[in-house]
Scaffold this active site. Sequence first.
Site, short mmCIF file in Angstrom:
data_model
loop_
_atom_site.label_atom_id
_atom_site.label_comp_id
_atom_site.label_asym_id
_atom_site.label_seq_id
_atom_site.Cartn_x
_atom_site.Cartn_y
_atom_site.Cartn_z
N LYS A 120 0.80 -1.17 0.01
CA LYS A 120 -0.10 0.15 0.15
C LYS A 120 1.02 1.27 -0.03
CE LYS A 120 -1.67 3.22 1.94
NZ LYS A 120 -1.61 4.39 1.76
N GLY A 154 -4.77 4.04 -2.04
CA GLY A 154 -5.81 4.39 -1.52
C GLY A 154 -5.01 5.02 -0.11
N ASP A 155 -5.65 5.86 0.64
CA ASP A 155 -5.25 6.56 2.04
C ASP A 155 -4.88 5.61 3.14
OD1 ASP A 155 -7.55 5.78 3.07
OD2 ASP A 155 -7.89 8.24 3.56
N GLY A 156 -4.27 6.27 4.18
CA GLY A 156 -3.78 5.46 5.21
C GLY A 156 -4.97 4.82 6.15
N PRO A 157 -5.71 5.71 6.62
CA PRO A 157 -6.95 5.53 7.40
C PRO A 157 -7.96 4.30 6.88
CG PRO A 157 -6.72 7.48 7.77
CD PRO A 157 -5.69 7.07 6.34
N GLY A 204 -4.71 1.49 4.11
CA GLY A 204 -3.70 1.15 5.04
C GLY A 204 -4.19 0.56 6.22
N GLU A 216 9.26 1.77 10.75
CA GLU A 216 10.40 2.83 10.16
C GLU A 216 9.79 4.15 10.42
OE1 GLU A 216 13.44 2.42 9.77
OE2 GLU A 216 13.50 0.10 9.90
N CYS A 275 14.07 10.92 5.94
CA CYS A 275 14.04 10.72 7.34
C CYS A 275 15.42 10.43 7.97
CB CYS A 275 13.28 9.35 7.39
SG CYS A 275 14.24 7.89 6.61
N GLU A 298 10.40 17.13 13.80
CA GLU A 298 10.88 16.77 12.31
C GLU A 298 10.30 17.81 11.30
OE1 GLU A 298 9.41 13.18 10.44
OE2 GLU A 298 11.32 12.52 9.73
P1 NAD Z 1 2.46 9.08 6.75
O1 NAD Z 1 2.67 8.34 8.01
O2 NAD Z 1 1.61 10.13 6.75
O3 NAD Z 1 2.19 8.02 5.69
C1 NAD Z 1 2.91 6.72 5.46
C2 NAD Z 1 2.07 5.62 4.93
O4 NAD Z 1 1.20 5.27 5.80
C3 NAD Z 1 1.42 6.17 3.62
O5 NAD Z 1 1.37 5.11 2.84
C4 NAD Z 1 0.00 6.52 4.35
O6 NAD Z 1 -1.28 6.21 3.74
C5 NAD Z 1 -0.04 5.39 5.37
N1 NAD Z 1 -0.90 5.77 6.58
C6 NAD Z 1 -1.23 6.86 7.06
N2 NAD Z 1 -1.85 6.61 8.26
C7 NAD Z 1 -2.12 5.27 8.28
C8 NAD Z 1 -2.92 4.50 9.40
N3 NAD Z 1 -3.69 4.99 10.09
N4 NAD Z 1 -2.99 3.04 9.10
C9 NAD Z 1 -2.20 2.38 8.05
N5 NAD Z 1 -1.31 3.39 7.01
C10 NAD Z 1 -1.58 4.66 7.47
O7 NAD Z 1 4.11 9.69 6.18
P2 NAD Z 1 4.37 10.36 5.05
O8 NAD Z 1 4.15 11.90 5.21
O9 NAD Z 1 4.00 9.62 3.78
O10 NAD Z 1 5.91 10.28 5.10
C11 NAD Z 1 6.61 10.92 5.87
C12 NAD Z 1 7.26 10.43 7.15
O11 NAD Z 1 7.74 9.17 6.90
C13 NAD Z 1 8.19 11.43 7.90
O12 NAD Z 1 8.16 11.25 9.26
C14 NAD Z 1 9.27 10.58 7.73
O13 NAD Z 1 10.64 10.54 8.75
C15 NAD Z 1 8.97 9.00 7.84
N6 NAD Z 1 10.07 8.39 6.89
C16 NAD Z 1 10.66 7.18 7.65
C17 NAD Z 1 11.68 6.62 7.17
C18 NAD Z 1 12.57 5.41 7.75
O14 NAD Z 1 13.16 4.57 7.04
N7 NAD Z 1 12.57 5.58 9.10
C19 NAD Z 1 11.79 6.49 5.65
C20 NAD Z 1 11.16 7.49 5.22
C21 NAD Z 1 10.28 8.31 5.69
#
Ligand code: NAD
Length: 480
Positions: free
Chosen positions: A176, A207-210, A213, A251, A285, A385
């Site tokens: 996803k 699709g989106d997270g909520p 995901g 992560e 990140c 961040e």
């Molecule tokens: P995000 O958390 O908004 O979304 C990440 C993914 O999770 C997307 O696919 C989103 O649709 C999904 N998602 C969101 N809410 C969810 C839920 N409730 N249940 C299941 N899935 C859900 O993050 P973003 O804005 O896409 O990415 C930026 C963030 O990611 C930054 O905080 C960055 O540091 C972090 N990041 C971490 C790493 C790492 O390896 N540690 C690498 C890259 C990015």
Amino acid sequence: MREVDEVFAQGAHWIQGSWRRARTTAVFEVEDPSTEEVIGEVPAGGPEEVGRAVEAAAAALPGWRATPLEERLELLARLCDVLEDDSEVLSEIITAEVGAPRAIAGPAHVGLAIGIVRSFIDVAAKFPFEEQAGRSLLRHVPVGVVGCITPWNLPLILISQKVPGALAAGCTVVLKPSELTPFSALRLAECSAEAGLPPGVLNVVTGDGPTSGEAVVVHPDVAKVSFTGSTRAGRRVGALAGGLIKRVSLELGGKSANVILPDADLERAIRTGVHQATFNSGQSCIAWSRILVSRDHERDAVEIAAELMASMRVGDPRDPATEIGPLVSSPARDRVRDFIESGIREGAILAAGGPDPVAGLSRGYYVRPTVLAGVSPEMEVARHEIFGPVICVMPYSDEDEAVRIANATDYGLHGAVWSSDEERALRVAHRISSGMLNINGYDFDPYAPFGGVKQSGLGRELGAEGLAAFTETKVVQVCR
Ligand code: NAD
């Protein structure tokens, strides 16, 4: 139609080795952040589409896990070849959906992703899937169907930190990707079919997270969730998985410190640090977004950083000379500008850039490369961040204070220590709570475990540890 436009026009999930239109009409529009124009749309998948993808992955699992390791790895090697042939299209997609400058979209986004797939092939070839411990036989068996959830900032790289590891271990996958950057994932799925991956082994639901995901996380036939994203969403994913006693790797975010000790080569440390922190327009990140420098060197450090940041070329990501592209979306741009304003309000000194629009760029989500100086650990900009081209310079009085400031965030993902005395740098590095640290330079090693401590996550990706994350250990003891 250009090949890349065909990808944007698909508007479907990838399930069981082919395009599947959604039953619902709800869609997510995907924007090009440099033009603010919609480049395409993807279906907003929900539990039904996720259910179909998991069913396909579960049906493919027995055959895939029974496929000899050498054959699985051969297919992954073929995937690398297909991705290499496709790298022009993939980098065009990444520039369009992320806004990543072309100068890094090809070599870094796509090139590194392929390098990571290759590293998993090497690691899996040597991995002890069976070993003896005491009087027992240990078998590291595939965990089952894996749900991979990935963010938008480095879409292909972060998918490659999960999917090939899961496949090499014998798992099947439902991916996803971020709703902001689905096309690179869908193109990868197409490439996997071209490479000969059996249908159902890799499925992509958009699709989106909520909605989509969470449907992946809670599906009873998903044995493990591998999540990369914000700490906020990671907390929710971890809570859902915890309630189900489901295996989960997280992560999450970072706020890494670039600790420059007084005996370091200041100019080199700052230059390397600024380039590292502004890679992908600061949306990484592992960005070293805090420069820690001794009070004696603070003025020089600010001057070097400010001059470098002010000279960076901001603009059209398709221009090969561009160093800083747009941020991914208008909320992302506004959030970064708000942070810059909050830093100034809290007393930081604006040494370069600022919250104003970039001159001459009326369209696109651009932010001026910004240096905030005199930042203290309690300021918002020092703790959170920012995820944009913003660097905070933080002075310290002695080594103990440098370590205290480096550790004064909830995160612990990456960082650096610089000193002309390597032993000293190593000593300081050992005192910093972080999953990864570089000494006197920046390098990315795909063979070493990747991940963080504290709120930066749980578990590790890449290397043998990253592969093991997709296995369960089964102990068989013959009692005589
Ligand atoms: P995000 O958390 O908004 O979304 C990440 C993914 O999770 C997307 O696919 C989103 O649709 C999904 N998602 C969101 N809410 C969810 C839920 N409730 N249940 C299941 N899935 C859900 O993050 P973003 O804005 O896409 O990415 C930026 C963030 O990611 C930054 O905080 C960055 O540091 C972090 N990041 C971490 C790493 C790492 O390896 N540690 C690498 C890259 C990015």
